[in-house]
Design a protein around this motif. Sequence first.
Motif, PDB file in Angstrom:
ATOM      1  N   SER A   1      14.867  -5.402   9.571  1.00  0.00           N
ATOM      2  CA  SER A   1      13.232  -6.100   9.742  1.00  0.00           C
ATOM      3  C   SER A   1      13.636  -7.769  10.759  1.00  0.00           C
ATOM      4  N   PHE A   2      14.338  -8.525  10.321  1.00  0.00           N
ATOM      5  CA  PHE A   2      14.055 -10.153  11.047  1.00  0.00           C
ATOM      6  C   PHE A   2      14.689  -9.458  11.954  1.00  0.00           C
ATOM      7  N   LEU A   3      15.223  -8.368  12.686  1.00  0.00           N
ATOM      8  CA  LEU A   3      15.368  -8.429  13.660  1.00  0.00           C
ATOM      9  C   LEU A   3      14.917  -8.019  15.015  1.00  0.00           C
ATOM     10  N   HIS A   4      13.546  -6.910  14.345  1.00  0.00           N
ATOM     11  CA  HIS A   4      13.041  -6.270  15.146  1.00  0.00           C
ATOM     12  C   HIS A   4      11.864  -5.834  14.550  1.00  0.00           C
ATOM     13  N   SER A   5      10.502  -6.644  15.130  1.00  0.00           N
ATOM     14  CA  SER A   5       9.350  -5.837  13.751  1.00  0.00           C
ATOM     15  C   SER A   5       9.331  -4.092  13.771  1.00  0.00           C
ATOM     16  N   LEU A   6       9.742  -3.455  14.758  1.00  0.00           N
ATOM     17  CA  LEU A   6       9.818  -2.162  14.735  1.00  0.00           C
ATOM     18  C   LEU A   6      10.878  -1.894  13.200  1.00  0.00           C
ATOM     19  N   PHE A   7      10.944  -2.361  12.785  1.00  0.00           N
ATOM     20  CA  PHE A   7      12.092  -2.069  11.188  1.00  0.00           C
ATOM     21  C   PHE A   7      10.698  -2.537  10.247  1.00  0.00           C
ATOM     22  N   PHE A   8      10.480  -3.463  10.430  1.00  0.00           N
ATOM     23  CA  PHE A   8       8.620  -3.965   9.703  1.00  0.00           C
ATOM     24  C   PHE A   8       8.467  -2.976   9.487  1.00  0.00           C
ATOM     25  N   TYR A   9       8.215  -2.527  10.298  1.00  0.00           N
ATOM     26  CA  TYR A   9       6.407  -1.111  10.463  1.00  0.00           C
ATOM     27  C   TYR A   9       7.221  -0.424   9.673  1.00  0.00           C
ATOM     28  N   ALA A  10       8.638  -0.090  10.147  1.00  0.00           N
ATOM     29  CA  ALA A  10       9.391   1.460   9.796  1.00  0.00           C
ATOM     30  C   ALA A  10       9.617   1.406   7.617  1.00  0.00           C
ATOM     31  N   PHE A  11       9.754  -0.032   7.395  1.00  0.00           N
ATOM     32  CA  PHE A  11       9.672  -0.764   5.875  1.00  0.00           C
ATOM     33  C   PHE A  11       8.337  -0.187   5.394  1.00  0.00           C
ATOM     34  N   LEU A  12       7.425  -0.567   6.015  1.00  0.00           N
ATOM     35  CA  LEU A  12       6.056  -0.217   5.671  1.00  0.00           C
ATOM     36  C   LEU A  12       5.360   1.279   5.364  1.00  0.00           C
ATOM     37  N   SER A  13       6.188   1.579   6.219  1.00  0.00           N
ATOM     38  CA  SER A  13       5.989   3.130   6.025  1.00  0.00           C
ATOM     39  C   SER A  13       6.665   4.139   5.054  1.00  0.00           C
ATOM     40  N   PHE A  14       8.027   3.589   4.794  1.00  0.00           N
ATOM     41  CA  PHE A  14       8.874   4.096   3.552  1.00  0.00           C
ATOM     42  C   PHE A  14       8.410   3.344   2.809  1.00  0.00           C
ATOM     43  N   LEU A  15       7.717   2.404   2.189  1.00  0.00           N
ATOM     44  CA  LEU A  15       7.188   1.810   1.455  1.00  0.00           C
ATOM     45  C   LEU A  15       6.538   3.013   0.498  1.00  0.00           C
ATOM     46  N   PHE A  16       5.072   3.467   1.595  1.00  0.00           N
ATOM     47  CA  PHE A  16       4.133   4.178   1.943  1.00  0.00           C
ATOM     48  C   PHE A  16       3.655   5.147   0.945  1.00  0.00           C
ATOM     49  N   LEU A  17       5.315   6.221   1.737  1.00  0.00           N
ATOM     50  CA  LEU A  17       6.229   7.165   0.789  1.00  0.00           C
ATOM     51  C   LEU A  17       7.276   7.102   0.023  1.00  0.00           C
ATOM     52  N   PHE A  18       7.017   6.292  -0.372  1.00  0.00           N
ATOM     53  CA  PHE A  18       7.547   5.721  -1.955  1.00  0.00           C
ATOM     54  C   PHE A  18       6.276   5.468  -2.739  1.00  0.00           C
ATOM     55  N   LEU A  19       5.062   4.971  -2.196  1.00  0.00           N
ATOM     56  CA  LEU A  19       4.468   5.222  -3.420  1.00  0.00           C
ATOM     57  C   LEU A  19       3.533   6.120  -3.345  1.00  0.00           C
ATOM     58  N   ILE A  20       3.302   7.244  -2.401  1.00  0.00           N
ATOM     59  CA  ILE A  20       2.729   8.297  -3.015  1.00  0.00           C
ATOM     60  C   ILE A  20       3.607   9.654  -3.001  1.00  0.00           C
ATOM     61  N   SER A  21       5.293   9.098  -3.771  1.00  0.00           N
ATOM     62  CA  SER A  21       5.982  10.119  -4.279  1.00  0.00           C
ATOM     63  C   SER A  21       5.872   9.598  -5.727  1.00  0.00           C
ATOM     64  N   SER A  22       5.574   8.456  -5.966  1.00  0.00           N
ATOM     65  CA  SER A  22       5.214   8.094  -7.625  1.00  0.00           C
ATOM     66  C   SER A  22       4.424   8.808  -8.042  1.00  0.00           C
ATOM     67  N   ILE A  23       2.935   9.696  -7.195  1.00  0.00           N
ATOM     68  CA  ILE A  23       1.924   9.818  -7.490  1.00  0.00           C
ATOM     69  C   ILE A  23       1.648  10.282  -8.841  1.00  0.00           C
ATOM     70  N   PRO A  24       2.731  11.992  -8.872  1.00  0.00           N
ATOM     71  CA  PRO A  24       3.146  13.062  -9.907  1.00  0.00           C
ATOM     72  C   PRO A  24       3.881  12.000 -10.963  1.00  0.00           C
ATOM     73  N   PHE A  25       4.496  11.021 -11.053  1.00  0.00           N
ATOM     74  CA  PHE A  25       5.272  10.794 -12.214  1.00  0.00           C
ATOM     75  C   PHE A  25       3.804   9.828 -12.971  1.00  0.00           C
ATOM     76  N   ILE A  26       3.002   9.159 -12.316  1.00  0.00           N
ATOM     77  CA  ILE A  26       2.129   8.500 -12.362  1.00  0.00           C
ATOM     78  C   ILE A  26       1.087   8.945 -13.853  1.00  0.00           C
ATOM     79  N   ARG A  27       0.752  10.747 -12.703  1.00  0.00           N
ATOM     80  CA  ARG A  27      -0.954  11.512 -13.168  1.00  0.00           C
ATOM     81  C   ARG A  27      -0.224  11.930 -14.872  1.00  0.00           C
ATOM     82  N   PHE A  28       1.218  12.125 -14.655  1.00  0.00           N
ATOM     83  CA  PHE A  28       1.902  11.826 -15.832  1.00  0.00           C
ATOM     84  C   PHE A  28       1.746  11.261 -17.229  1.00  0.00           C
ATOM     85  N   SER A  29       2.635   9.424 -16.385  1.00  0.00           N
ATOM     86  CA  SER A  29       2.434   9.327 -17.552  1.00  0.00           C
ATOM     87  C   SER A  29       1.216   8.457 -18.590  1.00  0.00           C
TER      88      SER A  29
END
Length: 334
Positions: A258-286
């Motif tokens: 992301s330090f090289l191009h802003s597109l990678f920063f947006y990709a980073f945010l997208s992957f972070l969003f996916l990670f948070l969504i994937s955490s929901i089943p564990f959060i509900r179980f916890s």
Amino acid sequence: MLVSVIIPAYNEESTIESCLKSLLNQTIEKDTYELIVVDDGSTDSTPEIIKRYPVKLFRQENSGPATARNLGAKNSSGEIILFTDADCIADPNWIEEMISPFIDEEVIAVKGAYKRGKGNLIMRFVQIEFEERYEILSKLNSIDMIDTYSAAFRRNIFMEYGGFDTNFTKANNEDTELSYRLSKTEYRMVFNPKAKVYHTGHPNTIFKYFKLKLRIGFWRVIVYKRFPDKILTDTYTPKTLKFQVLISLLLLGTSVLSFLHSLFFYAFLSFLFLFLISSIPFIRFSLRKDTSIALLAPFFLMIRATAIGLGSVYGFVSNPFTSIGTRNTKNRGQ
């Protein structure tokens, strides 16, 4: 039916006594089981402590728990062999519950459960990790993972398949490798949540937890090289975990790029969003178990996925021994 309980021990002077006391206080008759301890070259007072108790003691040069367990199995008399660790304390009915599924002749191995009492946040998170897996396993007719902290095998099958692969010199994934081999047979392995041991060796800091998961990632990939069909799916690993491992590596990559191009920063945010969504089943179980852990779940899950991911990458590009499983282990069904 005679049962043999085998415990490998290396410098376990602080825990071995509690372990043996729990195993000598079981609900089944004492003349129906034997205790075998294999001292793996301890340099502390472990052997002297063991000698105080009515157990069979074997000693070897320090070679790792896989070799120690195999030595115990070789010298056992039971039709069923059980394994636990020297830092585990068994419930009074542990042996009884571990052997009960063997009434079904198709069952060749049984996995028990792992518990611990209250602890700090990381210790409580680890316990919920296990309980999430147990909920998955309890719904299955057959499983493909038998952990050595609470394991049972028909001795004849264990010996026929060569036991644990002694190329695994550390206490890490040697049980996974054997389990995957046995899962290729026409028999069944099952989970009994009533067979409980209490483990005193949970990692109690983020740093220790990260190191543990790093090693697990490394050795699991070594096993996956031999059993590539298990990479995408197995009965023990939550599907979200494998997805999160991949996402964590993508997060690391895009965070640097992301330090090289802003597109990678947006990709980073997208992957972070996916990670948070994937955490929901564990959060509900916890939330059903521990509200504090549920609130911190995304942080703990990120630590876990990143450590396993980095360990997996290292395991993928390296090999700790020339050829996994070079000794005489059978691989029927592959």
